[in-house]
Design an enzyme around this catalytic site. Structure first.
Site, PDB file in Angstrom:
ATOM      1  N   GLU A  31      66.151 -39.337  86.591  1.00  0.00           N
ATOM      2  CA  GLU A  31      67.610 -39.031  86.919  1.00  0.00           C
ATOM      3  C   GLU A  31      68.015 -37.472  86.437  1.00  0.00           C
ATOM      4  O   GLU A  31      68.685 -37.053  86.936  1.00  0.00           O
ATOM      5  CB  GLU A  31      68.483 -40.139  87.028  1.00  0.00           C
ATOM      6  CG  GLU A  31      68.223 -41.226  87.668  1.00  0.00           C
ATOM      7  CD  GLU A  31      67.833 -41.299  89.031  1.00  0.00           C
ATOM      8  OE1 GLU A  31      68.446 -40.156  89.478  1.00  0.00           O
ATOM      9  OE2 GLU A  31      67.333 -41.995  89.679  1.00  0.00           O
ATOM     10  N   HIS A  34      66.631 -34.571  88.230  1.00  0.00           N
ATOM     11  CA  HIS A  34      67.427 -34.406  89.479  1.00  0.00           C
ATOM     12  C   HIS A  34      68.827 -33.817  89.098  1.00  0.00           C
ATOM     13  O   HIS A  34      69.135 -32.617  89.599  1.00  0.00           O
ATOM     14  CB  HIS A  34      67.794 -35.764  90.176  1.00  0.00           C
ATOM     15  CG  HIS A  34      66.445 -36.557  90.846  1.00  0.00           C
ATOM     16  ND1 HIS A  34      65.715 -35.852  91.656  1.00  0.00           N
ATOM     17  CD2 HIS A  34      66.165 -37.666  90.840  1.00  0.00           C
ATOM     18  CE1 HIS A  34      64.753 -36.723  92.077  1.00  0.00           C
ATOM     19  NE2 HIS A  34      65.202 -37.973  91.498  1.00  0.00           N
TER      20      HIS A  34
END
Length: 374
Positions: A31, A34
């Site tokens: 994550e 991202h």
């Protein structure tokens, strides 16, 4: 035993803790990648959660609400422009700013960053493992343990002996067993299926030349399979970081067909509702069981599990199913090829169907895991 007693028999508190740590780090870095690629392109990120479910702690930093949530597995990042936005008419509409305003390559970069981070982590850990532990040599067999009072002990085999030839023949790089190719060090069971005299040519610590051990062997007595009494593995060769990294890349490329085959088999079992077990893909219970066993073997066994999990996360997320990173990349590529993005309604319907499929697949994997204990 009931279900919970059966679970307790295969899972350990240490194993569960390491499962949370390994999966938590893998998800966090996924994550974070991202997040980093979105912020690098000027896209706001509303929230970043470590864990899922109810928020326990949160703090606003650099325009992002950083959260720690109740369920310790998983996590998410909420990037501006990826979700529908409410309009003045009270209806949900396609976003036009943030992620939605990026060019196709920018969108793909944001989505691809997560799986690539898991892949990079797996390569880094594999390089560390090979640098510390050495590279396996597929055509040499190292005897790790000789069982007390076994045939192996009686014929003079010792811990640490390295078998370099069997019956006067060098051990091959690869062998074919039942149509499958295996590394040559796994040839010992095939040799011991043959009745009669056998010769192991060994390298032994402290002995300058080769040592030969000759013995007569009978594969079974009275219908009962005979065991030689050794635990063995491939021999290892010490390497530097550059060679270890090259081997890591090579091993990862070679793993792709195996991983895709395992996922393909999982999808086939899901479509036929086949709950029988296999060694290809494990759910959370199976993963925790594997980690529990690895935790008892030491830190390098846990590193091997972390490598496997990060490779699995990378490859699984790249499968072009809507609801996964690969699905988002596919939809972006379709929009780029046709010259305009899919309509809001089309993309919503495809993503909903893909997400539902992924959720049902995850439920199936959990049920298949749990079915072993009933």
């Amino acid at each position: 035993m009931n279900f919970f007693q059966s679970l307790a028999a295969v899972l350990t508190p240490t194993g569960l803790l390491w499962t949370v740590i390994i999966l938590g780090i893998a998800t966090f870095l996924h994550e974070l990648a991202h997040y980093a690629l979105a912020r690098w392109q000027g896209v706001p990120v509303k929230s970043f959660s470590v864990g899922m479910g109810p928020v326990l702690l949160s703090r606003l930093w650099k325009g992002t609400e950083w959260r720690i949530s109740a369920l310790p597995l998983g996590g998410y990042v909420e990037i501006d422009g990826m979700a529908p936005v409410p309009g003045a008419d009270g209806q949900m509409h396609a976003p036009t700013s943030g992620y939605a305003g990026l060019p196709s390559l920018g969108k793909i970069a944001v989505i691809l960053a997560g799986p690539l981070m898991n892949l990079a982590l797996a390569l880094g850990l594999m390089t560390l493992l090979f640098t510390n532990q050495g590279l396996p040599v597929p055509n040499r067999v190292r005897i790790e343990e000789v069982v007390a009072n076994s045939t192996a002990q009686n014929i003079g085999l010792r811990n640490g002996d390295v078998i370099t030839a069997i019956d006067g023949q060098d051990i091959p790089q690869l062998i074919t067993v039942n149509g499958k190719q295996l590394p040559g060090w796994q040839s010992v069971p095939e040799i011991l299926k043959k009745n009669g005299p056998h010769t192991f040519t060994l390298q032994r610590s402290g002995v300058p030349g080769p040592v030969q051990v000759v013995f007569d062997w009978t594969p079974s007595v009275g219908g009962k399979k005979q065991l030689l009494g050794i635990r063995y593995s491939p021999d290892v060769q010490k390497v530097g970081a550059a060679q270890a990294f090259g081997a890591s890349v090579s091993n990862t490329v070679q793993a792709v067909p195996q991983v895709l085959s395992a996922f393909g088999n999982l999808f086939k079992r899901f479509l036929t509702l086949d709950l029988s077990q296999d060694q290809g893909v494990s759910g959370p219970i199976g993963t925790a069981e594997i980690v529990s066993r690895a935790a008892a073997l030491g830190p390098w066994a846990l590193v091997e599990i972390a490598i496997m999990l990060n490779l699995s996360l990378a490859f699984f997320n790249l499968i072009p199913i809507p609801g996964l990173d690969g699905g988002r990349i596919l939809l972006t590529l379709i929009g780029a090829i046709k010259g305009s993005p899919l309509s809001f309604a089309q993309e919503n319907a495809i993503n909903f169907a893909g997400f539902a499929f992924v959720m049902m697949l995850m439920l199936f994997v959990i049920l298949r895991d749990a079915s072993r204990f009933f």
